[in-house]
Design an enzyme around this catalytic site. Structure first.
Site, PDB file in Angstrom:
ATOM      1  N   SER A 192      -7.009   5.825   3.777  1.00 13.63           N
ATOM      2  CA  SER A 192      -6.998   4.966   2.584  1.00 13.63           C
ATOM      3  C   SER A 192      -7.447   3.558   2.958  1.00 13.63           C
ATOM      4  O   SER A 192      -8.180   2.898   2.209  1.00 13.63           O
ATOM      5  CB  SER A 192      -5.585   4.879   1.993  1.00 13.63           C
ATOM      6  OG  SER A 192      -5.336   5.959   1.137  1.00 13.63           O
TER       7      SER A 192
ATOM      8  N   ASN B 181      -1.587  19.206  -0.870  1.00 14.20           N
ATOM      9  CA  ASN B 181      -2.715  18.578  -0.176  1.00 14.20           C
ATOM     10  C   ASN B 181      -2.438  18.401   1.316  1.00 14.20           C
ATOM     11  O   ASN B 181      -3.302  18.645   2.151  1.00 14.20           O
ATOM     12  CB  ASN B 181      -3.024  17.221  -0.831  1.00 14.20           C
ATOM     13  CG  ASN B 181      -4.060  16.448  -0.051  1.00 14.20           C
ATOM     14  OD1 ASN B 181      -3.725  15.638   0.810  1.00 14.20           O
ATOM     15  ND2 ASN B 181      -5.317  16.712  -0.307  1.00 14.20           N
TER      16      ASN B 181
ATOM     17  N   LYS C 184       0.854  -1.193   0.000  1.00 13.71           N
ATOM     18  CA  LYS C 184       0.000   0.000   0.000  1.00 13.71           C
ATOM     19  C   LYS C 184       0.879   1.229   0.000  1.00 13.71           C
ATOM     20  O   LYS C 184       1.830   1.322   0.779  1.00 13.71           O
ATOM     21  CB  LYS C 184      -0.869  -0.007   1.277  1.00 13.71           C
ATOM     22  CG  LYS C 184      -1.828   1.164   1.357  1.00 13.71           C
ATOM     23  CD  LYS C 184      -3.105   0.877   0.600  1.00 13.71           C
ATOM     24  CE  LYS C 184      -3.960   2.115   0.377  1.00 13.71           C
ATOM     25  NZ  LYS C 184      -3.497   2.926  -0.782  1.00 13.71           N
TER      26      LYS C 184
ATOM     27  N   LYS D  84       5.155   1.816  -3.153  1.00 11.57           N
ATOM     28  CA  LYS D  84       5.263   3.190  -3.639  1.00 11.57           C
ATOM     29  C   LYS D  84       5.562   3.153  -5.119  1.00 11.57           C
ATOM     30  O   LYS D  84       6.204   2.230  -5.612  1.00 11.57           O
ATOM     31  CB  LYS D  84       6.411   3.923  -2.925  1.00 11.57           C
ATOM     32  CG  LYS D  84       6.329   5.428  -3.017  1.00 11.57           C
ATOM     33  CD  LYS D  84       5.194   5.965  -2.169  1.00 11.57           C
ATOM     34  CE  LYS D  84       5.393   7.354  -1.678  1.00 11.57           C
ATOM     35  NZ  LYS D  84       4.686   7.615  -0.415  1.00 11.57           N
TER      36      LYS D  84
ATOM     37  N   THR E  81      -4.295  13.300   5.778  1.00 18.40           N
ATOM     38  CA  THR E  81      -2.885  13.376   6.172  1.00 18.40           C
ATOM     39  C   THR E  81      -2.662  14.621   7.035  1.00 18.40           C
ATOM     40  O   THR E  81      -1.996  14.559   8.085  1.00 18.40           O
ATOM     41  CB  THR E  81      -1.943  13.367   4.948  1.00 18.40           C
ATOM     42  OG1 THR E  81      -2.369  12.344   4.051  1.00 18.40           O
ATOM     43  CG2 THR E  81      -0.508  13.111   5.354  1.00 18.40           C
TER      44      THR E  81
ATOM     45  N   LYS F 239       5.246   2.773   8.223  1.00 16.23           N
ATOM     46  CA  LYS F 239       4.126   3.684   8.503  1.00 16.23           C
ATOM     47  C   LYS F 239       2.856   2.871   8.765  1.00 16.23           C
ATOM     48  O   LYS F 239       2.135   3.108   9.730  1.00 16.23           O
ATOM     49  CB  LYS F 239       3.928   4.615   7.297  1.00 16.23           C
ATOM     50  CG  LYS F 239       3.022   5.783   7.566  1.00 16.23           C
ATOM     51  CD  LYS F 239       2.729   6.582   6.308  1.00 16.23           C
ATOM     52  CE  LYS F 239       3.923   7.329   5.773  1.00 16.23           C
ATOM     53  NZ  LYS F 239       3.538   8.326   4.722  1.00 16.23           N
TER      54      LYS F 239
HETATM   55  N1  GLU Z   1       1.009   8.985  -0.293  1.00 14.44           N
HETATM   56  C1  GLU Z   1       0.557   8.914   1.049  1.00 14.44           C
HETATM   57  C2  GLU Z   1       1.682   8.534   1.977  1.00 14.44           C
HETATM   58  O1  GLU Z   1       2.826   8.679   1.651  1.00 14.44           O
HETATM   59  C3  GLU Z   1      -0.675   8.051   1.189  1.00 14.44           C
HETATM   60  C4  GLU Z   1      -0.517   6.607   0.813  1.00 14.44           C
HETATM   61  C5  GLU Z   1      -1.820   5.837   0.778  1.00 14.44           C
HETATM   62  O2  GLU Z   1      -2.851   6.405   1.097  1.00 14.44           O
HETATM   63  O3  GLU Z   1      -1.766   4.658   0.417  1.00 14.44           O
HETATM   64  O4  GLU Z   1       1.465   8.162   3.093  1.00 14.44           O
END
Ligand code: GLU
Length: 417
Positions: free
Chosen positions: A350, A222, A71, A107, A191, A95
């Site tokens: 998410s 954002n 994810k 990613k 976030t 995370k």
């Molecule tokens: N891009 C965001 C992060 O770095 C969200 C990732 C997601 O929602 O999967 O945490």
């Protein structure tokens, strides 16, 4: 290794190595975690508006699936490379583990400058990326989401393309979608909201009254813009914001909502009425109570960390502090809320979005926000206690919690000796 030659991939490997060592984890844990399980590099030919064909480089990294599907976000940015994407996917593992989500880290990135592309070109690029990686993602495999310079519209095109490939709707393959095709209420602000929950908890622990506090923000996309808005709602005065092309600084305070409107109209925060411009190092070293880096990696370095005057640094970006800067901030007694906790609000919602997609049952915004708050506050609490108990930084404590969860799952699955 010097700070200059150390890239983010080496930084995260070092964080994992140290965490494994402190935990006394068996060698295989580090060997499994030191690189992604799967890394894809693709090229994406796109028909540009002028009729020419341009070929873009794309990447997707899946670090581990021990706790669940990979994810993490997908960024469109002119400066990205394989090592950076790998590192970012590894941070996503920790995370997710810190807040207890049933995911591994992922990613992706496409090397492009969306600011110089038309909506049609961006759409064709988004669809091309999905055609290139379509066999390797999916709701039970790897679930991308927005990241730097990507947004719900781009997610919508990708979901549509994936659904065409699958010959059925598959909303759970991406998160951060628009509300009318399976997005979740509260995802857009999540976030920023999560970051401010961690600041609120940290402020309480160190006896800082947010109503009499000042905040400085680096980044106003954002994440940064909503973090600024929620800090203002908590009573803090936002005195400076900087983006790549300039800053808005006013020691008497900036009105976040007006600044958001100004940026929407002018494409920059620079020149906001009543404010003056600042360099990046000047911004980082402003007298303030809370500093929120909400842009890219490696922004707090040995060059500017010594001058940081904030009491709390809340890392809303991924990897904004180099290890050298981290040591400097720690020695100065600054409370650094690590990225894998302070920026976890987005992926947490998410997760809620994905759960809603799988169940076809949608929650109210209040339900989303309450659940987010509980998860972030609980995670903060356990990491703060861990850091006090073992006399380590919040970052080290967060890695200990996260690596331990991942290692326990490996053990349960029979991957270890
Ligand atoms: N891009 C965001 C992060 O770095 C969200 C990732 C997601 O929602 O999967 O945490």
């Amino acid at each position: 290794m010097s700070e200059k030659t150390m890239n983010v991939f080496e930084i995260v490997q070092e964080q994992i190595r140290q965490g494994c060592e402190t935990l006394g984890a068996e060698e295989a844990v580090y060997e499994i975690l030191k690189q992604p399980k799967r890394f894809l590099q693709v090229n994406i030919p796109v028909r540009m508006d002028d009729g020419s064909v341009k070929v873009f480089d794309g990447y997707r990294s899946q670090h581990t699936d021990v706790l669940g599907p990979a994810k993490g976000g997908l960024r469109f940015h002119p400066i990205v490379d394989a090592d950076e994407v790998k590192a970012l996917s590894m941070w996503m593992t920790f995370k997710c583990a810190v807040v207890g989500l049933p995911y591994g880290g992922g990613k992706g990135a496409v090397c492009c400058n969306p600011k110089e592309m038309s909506p049609g070109e961006i759409e064709r690029l988004a669809r091309g990326f999905i055609r290139a990686v379509g066999n390797f993602i999916g709701p039970e495999v790897d679930i991308p989401a927005p990241d730097v310079y990507t947004n719900p519209q781009i997610m919508a095109w990708m979901v549509d393309e994936y659904s065409v490939l699958q010959q059925r709707n598959s909303f759970g393959v991406m998160t951060g979608k628009p509300l009318n095709i399976g997005g979740s209420l509260g995802r857009n602000t999540a976030t920023g909201r999560g970051c401010v929950y961690t600041v609120r908890e940290a402020a309480e622990r160190i006896g800082l009254d947010l109503n009499n506090s000042t905040t400085v923000l680096q980044g106003f996309g954002n994440v940064g813009s909503f973090a600024g808005q929620f800090m203002q709602e908590e009573g803090s005065t936002l005195i400076a914001v900087r983006e790549i092309d300039g800053a808005a600084y006013n020691p008497d305070g900036l009105d976040v909502n007006k600044l958001m409107e100004y940026r929407a109209e002018h494409g920059t925060v620079k020149g906001f009425p009543g404010s003056k411009d600042l360099s990046n190092d000047e911004l980082m070293n402003l007298p303030c109570d809370i500093l929120i880096p909400a842009a890219l990696e490696n922004q707090l370095t040995s060059r500017n960390a010594g001058g940081v005057k904030a009491k709390i640094v809340a890392e809303a970006a991924n990897g904004p502090t180099t290890p050298e800067a981290d040591r400097i901030l720690h020695d100065k007694g600054i409370l650094v809320i690590p990225d894998i906790l302070s920026s976890a609000g987005g992926v947490t919602v998410s997760y809620f979005e994905w759960v809603q997609n799988l169940q076809h049952f949608y929650w109210t915004e209040q339900e989303v926000d309450e659940r987010l708050e509980r998860i972030i506050v609980d995670a903060f609490d356990s990491i703060y206690s861990m850091s006090k108990e073992h006399k380590v930084s919040m970052r080290n404590a967060a890695y200990l919690v996260a690596i331990d969860r991942v290692a326990q799952a490996m053990k349960a699955r029979g991957w270890l000796g």
